[in-house]
Design a protein around this motif. Sequence first.
Motif, PDB file in Angstrom:
ATOM      1  N   ARG A  55       0.827  -1.213   0.000  1.00 49.61           N
ATOM      2  CA  ARG A  55       0.000   0.000   0.000  1.00 49.61           C
ATOM      3  C   ARG A  55       0.861   1.264   0.000  1.00 49.61           C
ATOM      4  O   ARG A  55       0.455   2.309  -0.520  1.00 49.61           O
ATOM      5  N   ALA A  56       2.051   1.178   0.593  1.00 48.21           N
ATOM      6  CA  ALA A  56       2.939   2.345   0.670  1.00 48.21           C
ATOM      7  C   ALA A  56       3.648   2.639  -0.644  1.00 48.21           C
ATOM      8  O   ALA A  56       4.170   3.742  -0.839  1.00 48.21           O
ATOM      9  N   TYR A  57       3.664   1.681  -1.556  1.00 47.78           N
ATOM     10  CA  TYR A  57       4.395   1.809  -2.815  1.00 47.78           C
ATOM     11  C   TYR A  57       3.738   2.853  -3.724  1.00 47.78           C
ATOM     12  O   TYR A  57       2.510   2.893  -3.857  1.00 47.78           O
ATOM     13  N   SER A 259       7.620  -0.281   6.582  1.00 50.95           N
ATOM     14  CA  SER A 259       7.281   0.864   5.733  1.00 50.95           C
ATOM     15  C   SER A 259       6.983   2.089   6.596  1.00 50.95           C
ATOM     16  O   SER A 259       6.730   1.985   7.790  1.00 50.95           O
ATOM     17  N   HIS A 260       7.002   3.252   5.934  1.00 55.37           N
ATOM     18  CA  HIS A 260       6.764   4.541   6.585  1.00 55.37           C
ATOM     19  C   HIS A 260       7.734   4.728   7.752  1.00 55.37           C
ATOM     20  O   HIS A 260       7.372   4.676   8.926  1.00 55.37           O
ATOM     21  N   SER A 282      11.193  -3.457   2.379  1.00 50.26           N
ATOM     22  CA  SER A 282      10.956  -2.196   3.095  1.00 50.26           C
ATOM     23  C   SER A 282      10.793  -1.064   2.089  1.00 50.26           C
ATOM     24  O   SER A 282      11.456  -1.037   1.047  1.00 50.26           O
ATOM     25  N   THR A 283       9.938  -0.090   2.406  1.00 52.51           N
ATOM     26  CA  THR A 283       9.674   0.991   1.466  1.00 52.51           C
ATOM     27  C   THR A 283       9.099   2.199   2.195  1.00 52.51           C
ATOM     28  O   THR A 283       8.846   2.150   3.401  1.00 52.51           O
ATOM     29  N   ALA A 284       8.897   3.300   1.448  1.00 51.86           N
ATOM     30  CA  ALA A 284       8.372   4.555   2.000  1.00 51.86           C
ATOM     31  C   ALA A 284       9.261   5.058   3.135  1.00 51.86           C
ATOM     32  O   ALA A 284       8.824   5.273   4.261  1.00 51.86           O
ATOM     33  N   ILE A 285      10.541   5.270   2.807  1.00 54.73           N
ATOM     34  CA  ILE A 285      11.560   5.623   3.803  1.00 54.73           C
ATOM     35  C   ILE A 285      12.219   6.939   3.410  1.00 54.73           C
ATOM     36  O   ILE A 285      12.561   7.147   2.233  1.00 54.73           O
TER      37      ILE A 285
END
Length: 452
Positions: A55-57, A259-260, A282-285
């Motif tokens: 969802r963060a992508y 994420s986040h 991992s994402t949204a960093i």
Amino acid sequence: MTKLHNILILTCLLVTIPTLYGNILEDEEYWGKQAASFDEYWKKKEATAEKENERAYINDPFSFSGNVTDNITDLIISDEKAESNGRRNLAGKLANKRCMATNPIDRCWRCDKEWAKNRKKLADCVQGFGRNTVGGQKGSFYEVTSNLDDDMVNPAPGTLRHAVTRTAPLWIYFSRSMTIRLSEELIVASDKTIDGRGADIYIMNGAGFTLQFVKNVIIHGIKIFDINSGSGGLIRDSENHYGQRTQSDGDGISIFGSSHVWIDHVSMRNCKDGLIDAIMGSTAITISNCHFTDHNEVMLFGASDSYDGDKIMQITLLFNHFGKRLIQRMPRCRYGFFHVVNNDYTHWEMYAIGGSKHPTIISEGNRFTAPDDNNAKEVTKRTYATEQEWKNWQWRSIKDELVNGAYFRQSGPVLNNRPFTKKDMVSSRPGSYVVRLSRYAGALRCVEGNPC
């Protein structure tokens, strides 16, 4: 002559041996042990985290990253207008007090002399891919009053380990300056802010931070020095769970399937493994305003060539200072999209930015000062790939300032019709702004009652 020859060989070994060790996270055997250690609790957390990460992508990272540079441009234009009028028109400036905010993130909060009463305002200031990170903004405040870390299963109230393992969102701050030696990895739960402002907080001579299958974490204003591996054992990771952990890897901050995440104004040096590693989807960093020194393999984004789940990884590096006695990996990337903007690279010994497995790296408005070694002038390094393969990877340098013979080897399609040039003063004249934008990188000395 023989003595000189022996000294030369010894010097080469001292430089080479640390790079042969590699990052433990790139060891497939290590991953096997990690997967085998997951009980049903961790498997459930992993499944939930995967959905959150998806969802963060962001489907169009190019358009998004353009917004960051537009915000920087607005700041620079306003500053230049103020300077042309013979004054500095800083938002929130107080009478007889000069605000030290020199970039858009800092401008959002540092000029408020009541920052200690308005701590949660910080969560409104993040930019880049981690822009939706609010940490513990929706929760209560938690004051850390003790530097002890002597019970991994039942940490005492008032300790940092007790704070980060609570279920509810929390904004964590410190009653006084303190040095905390973490006996084992500090496993941080979701919806937490660790806010070191107003105190001098050292995390050192012990284990580091682990963000595993969580979301929404801010780490701000602390110093993380001389981190070692933990031996493992029974460790609490939330209010309602503790379990057996394997030996930790010795990262300063390890982001694992999360994420986040926003890491801001953190000073880091000399960890056994990486300073900051982000792996396993991992994402949204966003990593911003940090100061890094004294380390070999600084950052690893994506741990394994065989794990293509890191294709959703999106990370912004913004306003950081890569300083003295750094060697390589600032960062080293796999698969994902990495926006490296307005960072000051004043030291490296091998290279600055590297990667494998087709990452997209947009380097924009950075200053790269090469070492005097003629064999280490190249900013970039593609590993384990032939030119036939990496020539299609999109690694673009957009008006970076290249100093002392530094050069950036670009590849992939040229960025046409992308939003990087719209009113973008940083792209057109980056060299004259990087020092200003990253001037206050690292943990700040904030005093209550004054702008930070």
